[in-house]
Write a protein that holds these residues in place. Structure first.
Motif, PDB file in Angstrom:
ATOM      1  N   TRP A 206       2.736   7.092  -6.734  1.00  0.00           N
ATOM      2  CA  TRP A 206       1.805   8.127  -7.206  1.00  0.00           C
ATOM      3  C   TRP A 206       2.371   9.514  -6.923  1.00  0.00           C
ATOM      4  O   TRP A 206       2.362  10.385  -7.784  1.00  0.00           O
TER       5      TRP A 206
ATOM      6  N   PRO B 135       3.786  10.049   1.806  1.00  0.00           N
ATOM      7  CA  PRO B 135       4.379   9.685   0.518  1.00  0.00           C
ATOM      8  C   PRO B 135       5.368  10.687  -0.055  1.00  0.00           C
ATOM      9  O   PRO B 135       6.359  10.296  -0.685  1.00  0.00           O
TER      10      PRO B 135
ATOM     11  N   GLU C  59       0.837  -1.206   0.000  1.00  0.00           N
ATOM     12  CA  GLU C  59       0.000   0.000   0.000  1.00  0.00           C
ATOM     13  C   GLU C  59       0.871   1.255   0.000  1.00  0.00           C
ATOM     14  O   GLU C  59       0.637   2.204  -0.753  1.00  0.00           O
TER      15      GLU C  59
ATOM     16  N   ARG D 252       1.397   4.352  -3.053  1.00  0.00           N
ATOM     17  CA  ARG D 252       1.142   5.763  -2.800  1.00  0.00           C
ATOM     18  C   ARG D 252       2.391   6.611  -3.026  1.00  0.00           C
ATOM     19  O   ARG D 252       2.312   7.748  -3.485  1.00  0.00           O
TER      20      ARG D 252
END
Length: 419
Positions: free
Chosen positions: A20, A54, A13, A17
């Motif tokens: 991204w 992130p 997970e 992120r």
């Protein structure tokens, strides 16, 4: 596993992120690529002590890809456990987990310092100060540190004045590409949206009091007004107060402004800005929050000592019944609301801030052995480089100074008088 994190199985997970976020950080990515190609950070031990989400993780990974030996820490309330797991999975020692106590937070910073960093990338200067008090043996071999917050630069300048500072510091916060965008646009927007999300009520017609009209406070005021709030500013600096008045806001002493506040947001970064006497002036049901980030910026411990009692809690919103009988809503226990209870600043804004941080790291390494133990400003050329990269990503272009303009700018002789 290297480090101390909550759950290593969350790495997928976190990795998604981070990937991204990286897509929207062109300036930071370009500067990291230059560091990688030059080899300037290869083998350099770098400690990153910052809000762990992130965007920060992207910086840590980019430094590692450039050849640096990177380790990371973060206080629990500002930690995203999935992101921490992704960093550990990528081989970066990480000391951070969401449920950490204050004692565990301190131990995690000391564990970070035990990696013997040559450069510290800090947020709030807590790690830099702890290095001076608890690990002074590290300081002689360090190239320096970089600090990206107003509240962090302030104590470092005090250390410099008192001759307690033993390493060079780059005040990344003072770079134009950071302070003109991160503070006003990034923090201003993210604080207001975080408060609005937690309160889940319309701001149209609400009385919002903003304490402090620096770059953060002015941004908070502007974004609150954009949502329809009636904004009042409280300030101790007459020039800043006048700026607020010229911007169209009411300006009142905090004791007066608090008496009609639906929402009060402190943005000074100074402890005890909102004292018990200010809390006692708030109307029933008013909400208080911090967008500046200093410990006890709202004097909640003093309020409890004076007889206040928490009567309920739902998520990050607690209800505090004051000694005078009125109840107020406290958002996230007075922590810096946009990072402790929300997603932090917009990614395009943080691209600028982290680009400045990477430039500051480069500057410290290049100046190793020549920079004095003082608070330094990032050279304008480096600051301009970050801005130009970001502008290019926005699709903008720059003019060049003409020879005639350059001649005018560099000459002292009057041109409007016949010799």
């Amino acid at each position: 596993m290297t480090g101390r994190i909550a759950d290593p199985t969350l790495w997928r997970e976190g990795t998604e992120r981070i990937a991204w976020a990286r897509q929207f950080m062109p300036a930071t990515t370009a500067l990291a690529a230059e560091l990688r190609e030059s080899g300037r950070v290869r083998g350099i031990r770098i400690a990153v002590s910052d809000v762990l989400e992130p965007k920060t993780a992207t910086v840590a990974l980019l430094l590692a890809e450039a050849g640096a030996d990177v380790a990371v820490s973060c206080v629990g309330r500002d930690t995203d456990d999935a992101v921490a797991a992704a960093l550990v999975h990528a081989g970066i020692p990480t000391y951070a987990h969401r449920g950490a106590t204050d004692a565990e937070d301190r131990d995690n910073v000391l564990a970070l310092l035990d990696h013997h960093p040559e450069v510290i990338v800090d947020d709030g200067a807590a790690t830099i100060r702890l290095a001076h008090t608890e690990r002074p043996g590290l300081l002689g071999s360090m190239a320096g540190a970089t600090e990206q917050t107003t509240s962090g630069v302030r104590p470092l300048r005090t250390m410099e004045r008192e001759r307690a500072l033993r390493i060079p510091i780059v005040a990344a916060n003072d770079a134009r590409t950071k302070s003109l965008f991160d503070n006003a646009h990034g923090t201003g927007q993210s604080v207001v949206l975080a408060v609005a999300d937690l309160l889940d009520q319309s701001w149209a017609g609400s009385d919002v009091v903003v304490v402090g009209f620096g770059r953060v406070g002015s941004g908070v005021a502007r974004h609150a007004a954009a949502l329809g709030a009636r904004v009042t500013v409280s300030e101790v600096d007459p020039v800043a107060a006048l700026q607020a008045a010229f911007a169209g806001y009411a300006v009142e002493p905090l004791a007066d402004a608090a008496a009609h506040a639906d929402v009060l947001i402190s943005t000074t970064g100074i402890a005890h800005t909102v004292a018990v006497e200010h809390l006692d002036r708030l109307p029933e049901g008013a909400a208080v929050a911090v967008g500046g980030g200093a410990f006890q910026e709202i004097s909640l411990f003093a309020a409890l000592d004076a007889g206040a009692v928490e009567t309920s809690r739902r998520g990050a919103v607690s209800v505090l019944r004051l000694a005078n009988g009125r109840s107020i809503r406290v958002l996230d226990d007075g922590h810096c609301i946009n990072v402790s209870a929300a997603e932090g600043n917009p990614i395009q804004v943080m691209d600028l801030s982290f680009g400045v941080q990477l430039s500051a790291v480069d500057y410290l390494i290049a100046g190793r052995g020549t920079l004095t133990p003082a608070v330094h400003i990032l050279p304008r050329s480096a600051d301009d480089r970050v801005a130009a990269l970001a502008l290019g990503a926005f699709g903008g272009g720059l003019d060049a100074v003409s020879s005639a303009q350059s001649d005018y700018l560099t000459s002292w002789r009057p041109r409007d008088v016949t010799p």
